[in-house]
Design an enzyme around this catalytic site. Structure first.
Site, mmCIF file in Angstrom:
data_model
loop_
_atom_site.group_PDB
_atom_site.id
_atom_site.type_symbol
_atom_site.label_atom_id
_atom_site.label_comp_id
_atom_site.label_asym_id
_atom_site.label_seq_id
_atom_site.Cartn_x
_atom_site.Cartn_y
_atom_site.Cartn_z
ATOM 1 N N LYS A 118 0.689 -1.355 0.127
ATOM 2 C CA LYS A 118 0.141 -0.030 -0.136
ATOM 3 C C LYS A 118 0.769 1.397 -0.081
ATOM 4 O O LYS A 118 0.412 2.141 -0.651
ATOM 5 C CB LYS A 118 -1.064 -0.016 1.179
ATOM 6 C CG LYS A 118 -2.115 -1.175 1.156
ATOM 7 C CD LYS A 118 -3.035 -1.288 2.317
ATOM 8 C CE LYS A 118 -3.960 -2.042 2.196
ATOM 9 N NZ LYS A 118 -5.009 -2.159 3.380
ATOM 10 N N LYS A 201 -7.893 -9.638 -9.298
ATOM 11 C CA LYS A 201 -8.691 -9.740 -8.294
ATOM 12 C C LYS A 201 -9.838 -8.901 -8.621
ATOM 13 O O LYS A 201 -9.745 -7.753 -9.077
ATOM 14 C CB LYS A 201 -8.332 -9.613 -7.052
ATOM 15 C CG LYS A 201 -8.944 -9.719 -5.864
ATOM 16 C CD LYS A 201 -8.412 -9.295 -4.513
ATOM 17 C CE LYS A 201 -9.302 -9.533 -3.254
ATOM 18 N NZ LYS A 201 -8.565 -9.478 -2.159
ATOM 19 N N LYS A 204 -13.345 -2.856 -6.792
ATOM 20 C CA LYS A 204 -14.187 -1.667 -7.125
ATOM 21 C C LYS A 204 -13.423 -0.726 -7.832
ATOM 22 O O LYS A 204 -14.339 0.303 -8.290
ATOM 23 C CB LYS A 204 -14.640 -1.225 -5.544
ATOM 24 C CG LYS A 204 -13.460 -0.475 -4.713
ATOM 25 C CD LYS A 204 -14.055 0.189 -3.522
ATOM 26 C CE LYS A 204 -12.943 0.959 -2.664
ATOM 27 N NZ LYS A 204 -11.845 0.046 -2.310
#
Length: 341
Positions: A118, A201, A204
């Protein structure tokens, strides 16, 4: 409370980052619903404190918190069977999180792969919260003496850290106070992939809305997306070995299995040899049957935010009743003066 008497208890949380997908449903929410029952006490949480490790627009955070709560309720999380609340309403999460910051070691945090993923190359610019949040996750779990945590494979490392923190605390203070939590990783569709690229994957944040099934999609949209999902020229094999190196095919078979509460082997037993013109409409029909009622109920709840807030408030009261004696005993073990009651 006996330091070594651990009630079989499940804890899991989901971050309110908006845009819930079929991946969230099959990978987490459906499993949470299935775990409700006599075997465990179940505690489920919208982890809004975790959301702010990156900046959140306040209106978006509130809306996303309501959306996650609505999804859980619409999917079958029953406030009479489970404790459902949002994390920030129980201060013990933050308090135990700080105590665990002082138990966890920097070297443990440096090994957390999700932080590296991240933060990327901007490790000097991200928030301290993003670096330290695994210890808050441990606090989320151990504040309730949770014995089992249903997680995806990508979160298993955090449960292992939770086990390390529990073991170190117990060793340092000569107690058997915190349980060594067990990660529960199972199910046929734990990792739901992109409908246009089976190597990625479902997310959104994908470029096209056709890549994913959103939990707020209506029946027509759900059916359309599955019917247009990418496949390959071959039909369905008769066994799972025939899905090797066919990521799109494997993904659709796994999704069918997840929605139908069965296995990929059983799906291929029914559809082996069939073409996609047979299988995809059947998958679309099943998905509409299972998901459209959830979408409809989510929309109803989102139009009644006061109803959601009332349920979260009741859940927070129940959660705090479990957490408070555990937190107080933690302070006592560590030697804090707790004369104010």
């Amino acid at each position: 409370m006996s330091d070594s008497a651990f009630t079989p208890r499940v804890f899991s949380g989901i971050k309110p980052s908006g845009g819930l997908t079929l991946g969230n449903y099959l990978g987490a929410i459906k499993r949470w619903v299935d775990m409700q029952g006599p075997d465990f006490e179940t505690i489920y949480c919208v982890v809004d404190l975790h959301a702010i490790t990156v900046w959140q627009d306040p209106a978006d955070l509130k809306r996303s918190t309501h959306e996650v709560a609505a999804a859980l309720l619409a999917s079958g999380i029953d406030p009479e069977k489970s404790v459902l609340f949002n994390q920030s309403q129980v201060p013990g999460h933050a308090e135990l999180g700080w105590l665990f910051n002082c138990v966890a070691r920097v070297g443990w945090m440096n090994r957390m792969t999700q932080f590296k993923d991240k933060a990327g190359k901007n490790t000097e610019k991200v928030s301290l919260g993003l670096y330290a949040y695994p210890s808050l996750m441990a606090a989320d779990i151990l504040l309730y003496h949770a014995t089992h945590v249903p997680v995806g494979e990508d979160q298993k490392q955090h449960v292992e850290l939770t086990r390390d923190i529990a073991a170190k605390f117990n060793h340092d203070y000569g107690v058997e106070f915190f349980p060594v939590t067990t990660p529960v990783i199972e199910g046929p569709a734990m990792r739901v992939m992109n409908l246009r690229d089976g190597s990625k994957k479902m997310s959104k944040s994908g470029e096209s809305d056709m890549e994913r099934i959103n939990m707020l999609d209506d029946a027509d949209t759900i059916a359309k997306k599955f019917k247009k999902a990418r496949t390959d020229p071959e039909g369905l094999p008769s066994d799972v070995a025939g899905l090797k190196d066919r990521p799109e095919a494997r993904n659709l078979v796994d999704i069918y299995a997840g929605l139908a509460d069965t296995t990929a082997e059983a799906v291929l037993g029914d559809f082996g040899g069939a073409g996609w013109g047979t299988f995809k409409p059947a998958l679309a029909e099943l998905a509409v049957e299972k998901l459209a009622p959830i979408s409809d109920e989510m929309k109803r709840l989102l139009d009644a935010p006061d109803e959601i807030d009332a349920l979260l408030a009741k859940g927070a009261e129940k959660a705090e009743a479990i957490a408070e004696p555990i937190l107080e005993r933690t302070f006592e073990i560590m030697g804090f003066v707790r004369s104010r009651r």
